[in-house]
Write a protein that holds these residues in place. Structure first.
Motif, mmCIF file in Angstrom:
data_model
loop_
_atom_site.group_PDB
_atom_site.id
_atom_site.type_symbol
_atom_site.label_atom_id
_atom_site.label_comp_id
_atom_site.label_asym_id
_atom_site.label_seq_id
_atom_site.Cartn_x
_atom_site.Cartn_y
_atom_site.Cartn_z
ATOM 1 N N LEU A 89 0.860 -1.008 -0.050
ATOM 2 C CA LEU A 89 0.059 0.025 -0.150
ATOM 3 C C LEU A 89 0.840 1.320 -0.104
ATOM 4 O O LEU A 89 1.743 1.337 0.706
ATOM 5 C CB LEU A 89 -0.996 -0.037 1.387
ATOM 6 C CG LEU A 89 -1.956 -1.135 1.312
ATOM 7 C CD1 LEU A 89 -2.608 -0.896 2.510
ATOM 8 C CD2 LEU A 89 -2.776 -1.377 0.164
ATOM 9 N N THR B 121 2.069 -6.792 -5.558
ATOM 10 C CA THR B 121 1.260 -5.904 -6.400
ATOM 11 C C THR B 121 1.409 -4.380 -5.381
ATOM 12 O O THR B 121 1.270 -4.449 -4.265
ATOM 13 C CB THR B 121 -0.346 -6.326 -6.032
ATOM 14 O OG1 THR B 121 -0.319 -7.406 -6.822
ATOM 15 C CG2 THR B 121 -1.243 -4.948 -6.729
ATOM 16 N N ILE C 249 0.469 -0.231 -4.999
ATOM 17 C CA ILE C 249 -0.627 0.648 -5.231
ATOM 18 C C ILE C 249 -0.339 2.057 -4.766
ATOM 19 O O ILE C 249 0.434 2.179 -3.765
ATOM 20 C CB ILE C 249 -2.162 0.237 -4.696
ATOM 21 C CG1 ILE C 249 -2.201 0.358 -3.004
ATOM 22 C CG2 ILE C 249 -2.447 -1.269 -5.215
ATOM 23 C CD1 ILE C 249 -3.019 1.612 -2.748
ATOM 24 N N SER D 215 -4.326 3.938 -7.424
ATOM 25 C CA SER D 215 -5.707 3.801 -6.742
ATOM 26 C C SER D 215 -5.347 4.524 -5.210
ATOM 27 O O SER D 215 -4.360 4.381 -4.551
ATOM 28 C CB SER D 215 -6.322 2.660 -6.377
ATOM 29 O OG SER D 215 -7.275 2.450 -5.626
ATOM 30 N N ASN D 216 -6.453 5.467 -4.686
ATOM 31 C CA ASN D 216 -6.757 5.658 -3.362
ATOM 32 C C ASN D 216 -6.687 4.331 -2.502
ATOM 33 O O ASN D 216 -7.490 3.304 -2.942
ATOM 34 C CB ASN D 216 -7.490 6.566 -3.103
ATOM 35 C CG ASN D 216 -7.643 7.194 -1.710
ATOM 36 O OD1 ASN D 216 -7.519 6.450 -0.807
ATOM 37 N ND2 ASN D 216 -8.078 8.540 -1.689
ATOM 38 N N VAL D 217 -6.144 4.244 -1.432
ATOM 39 C CA VAL D 217 -6.231 3.175 -0.532
ATOM 40 C C VAL D 217 -7.666 2.823 -0.173
ATOM 41 O O VAL D 217 -8.136 1.767 -0.103
ATOM 42 C CB VAL D 217 -5.527 3.330 0.857
ATOM 43 C CG1 VAL D 217 -5.907 2.167 1.821
ATOM 44 C CG2 VAL D 217 -3.938 3.478 0.751
ATOM 45 N N ASP E 157 -10.207 3.354 -1.838
ATOM 46 C CA ASP E 157 -10.852 2.857 -3.118
ATOM 47 C C ASP E 157 -10.579 1.466 -3.517
ATOM 48 O O ASP E 157 -10.961 1.031 -4.888
ATOM 49 C CB ASP E 157 -10.846 4.041 -4.253
ATOM 50 C CG ASP E 157 -11.345 5.346 -3.862
ATOM 51 O OD1 ASP E 157 -12.444 5.121 -2.982
ATOM 52 O OD2 ASP E 157 -10.799 6.448 -4.450
ATOM 53 N N LEU E 158 -9.444 0.972 -3.035
ATOM 54 C CA LEU E 158 -8.862 -0.449 -3.501
ATOM 55 C C LEU E 158 -9.620 -1.535 -3.830
ATOM 56 O O LEU E 158 -9.399 -2.080 -4.797
ATOM 57 C CB LEU E 158 -7.657 -0.634 -2.616
ATOM 58 C CG LEU E 158 -6.680 -1.625 -3.199
ATOM 59 C CD1 LEU E 158 -6.057 -1.203 -4.525
ATOM 60 C CD2 LEU E 158 -5.596 -1.980 -2.153
ATOM 61 N N LYS E 159 -10.694 -1.623 -3.032
ATOM 62 C CA LYS E 159 -11.777 -2.746 -3.212
ATOM 63 C C LYS E 159 -12.511 -2.724 -4.578
ATOM 64 O O LYS E 159 -12.752 -3.905 -5.037
ATOM 65 C CB LYS E 159 -12.688 -2.705 -2.028
ATOM 66 C CG LYS E 159 -12.319 -3.630 -0.742
ATOM 67 C CD LYS E 159 -13.124 -3.593 0.300
ATOM 68 C CE LYS E 159 -13.501 -2.360 1.127
ATOM 69 N NZ LYS E 159 -14.508 -2.885 2.143
ATOM 70 N N ASN F 176 -10.839 -1.554 -7.139
ATOM 71 C CA ASN F 176 -9.737 -1.531 -8.280
ATOM 72 C C ASN F 176 -8.888 -2.757 -8.207
ATOM 73 O O ASN F 176 -8.086 -2.848 -9.066
ATOM 74 C CB ASN F 176 -9.047 -0.265 -7.992
ATOM 75 C CG ASN F 176 -9.414 1.305 -8.255
ATOM 76 O OD1 ASN F 176 -10.622 1.211 -9.352
ATOM 77 N ND2 ASN F 176 -9.748 2.018 -7.395
ATOM 78 N N LEU F 177 -9.123 -3.380 -7.418
ATOM 79 C CA LEU F 177 -8.213 -4.629 -7.254
ATOM 80 C C LEU F 177 -9.132 -6.072 -6.585
ATOM 81 O O LEU F 177 -9.814 -6.065 -5.869
ATOM 82 C CB LEU F 177 -7.085 -4.502 -6.244
ATOM 83 C CG LEU F 177 -5.884 -5.391 -6.063
ATOM 84 C CD1 LEU F 177 -5.350 -5.594 -7.214
ATOM 85 C CD2 LEU F 177 -5.112 -4.922 -4.862
ATOM 86 N N VAL G 69 -9.711 -2.193 4.893
ATOM 87 C CA VAL G 69 -8.889 -2.290 3.523
ATOM 88 C C VAL G 69 -7.942 -3.635 3.489
ATOM 89 O O VAL G 69 -7.896 -4.499 2.818
ATOM 90 C CB VAL G 69 -8.620 -1.274 2.969
ATOM 91 C CG1 VAL G 69 -7.678 -1.484 1.618
ATOM 92 C CG2 VAL G 69 -9.621 -0.423 2.357
#
Length: 265
Positions: free
Chosen positions: A57, A76, A78, A104-106, A108-110, A112-113, A139
């Protein structure tokens, strides 16, 4: 207002990235030649990562992410900054590694990943850009497999209480509803860099960090505090015989870094 804060910070990190990729601080040439960007703290405390799926992250332009990849992890990374992610992808391609990077913003990660990870990792100057650690911890828990590990090494909140010259306490130890707003020039990697920007940040007490993680079912396995920094990124620092950096007039008087490791129950 939150999205405005994040957008200002994204632009600030885009400007920083343009400077950082060519700075002596990040020393990309040595990194490309094989030097790891990771520190003894996280290497010793996290342990072997070969064969593990690792989510990093707030990875900036990917040096630590790629260092974990060199150690055999499937990584991965981000980050909020699109310019940082572009640089990370360039490095990955040039080095022939198989890292994946996502802008991605942390929070918003769900969206985007996908997938679950054995390890979630984050380090050094990261959580201060997030106003709400409960959402952050949610998250982390979401992306960890059962039995998975969350590891963080971060600058100590006591450091962020002081003004830039470390002469007086300027900011509260605990988080407050309103962000800390600063008009900044240059960057920690090059204080004379011709960039200026506005940034928004939040201080987080140790209890806020630990409670947020515990509330998501993460069990604290390790917690350490260190009176030094592995990076020369603050004012008035001196380097000790151990290679670490301390504030000259506060040597070994204040904590500068802490680390923690949690397991998802």
């Amino acid at each position: 207002m939150e999205q405005e804060y994040f957008e200002a910070n994204r632009q600030a990190w885009n400007l920083r990235t343009a400077v950082h990729k060519d700075s002596a601080f990040y020393d990309v040439a040595s990194f490309k030649a094989g030097k790891s960007s990771l520190n003894a703290i996280e290497l010793e405390e996290l342990g072997p990562v070969a064969g593990k799926r690792l989510l990093h992250l707030q990875c900036h332009f990917g040096q630590d992410t790629l260092s974990w990849a060199r150690l055999g992890a499937e990584v991965t990374g981000i980050d909020l900054s699109d310019e940082a992610i572009k640089e990370a992808e360039k490095l990955n391609d040039e080095l022939g590694l198989n890292a994946r990077f996502v802008c991605s913003n942390v929070y918003d990660l769900k969206e985007n990943l996908q997938g679950k990870f054995d390890i979630v990792f984050t380090s050094y100057g990261v959580i201060g850009w997030l106003p709400d650690l409960n959402r952050w911890a949610e998250v982390i828990a979401h992306f960890l497999k059962p039995g998975g590990i969350f590891y963080m090494a971060e600058f100590h909140p006591v450091v962020w209480m002081f003004d830039n010259d470390f002469t007086q306490v300027k900011y509260p130890y605990h988080n407050t509803p309103e962000p800390i707003v600063e008009e900044s020039t240059g960057t920690y990697a090059d204080r004379d860099a011709p960039i200026q920007y506005k940034e928004y940040s939040w201080n987080h007490s140790l209890s806020e960090v630990i409670t947020a993680l515990m509330n998501q079912g993460l069990k604290l396995e390790l917690f350490h505090e260190f009176p030094y920094s592995p990076y020369n990124c603050f004012s008035h620092t001196v380097q000790g015989p151990d290679g670490y950096w301390r504030i000259k007039h506060m040597q070994n008087m204040i904590p500068m870094v802490y680390s923690l490791k949690c397991t998802k129950v």
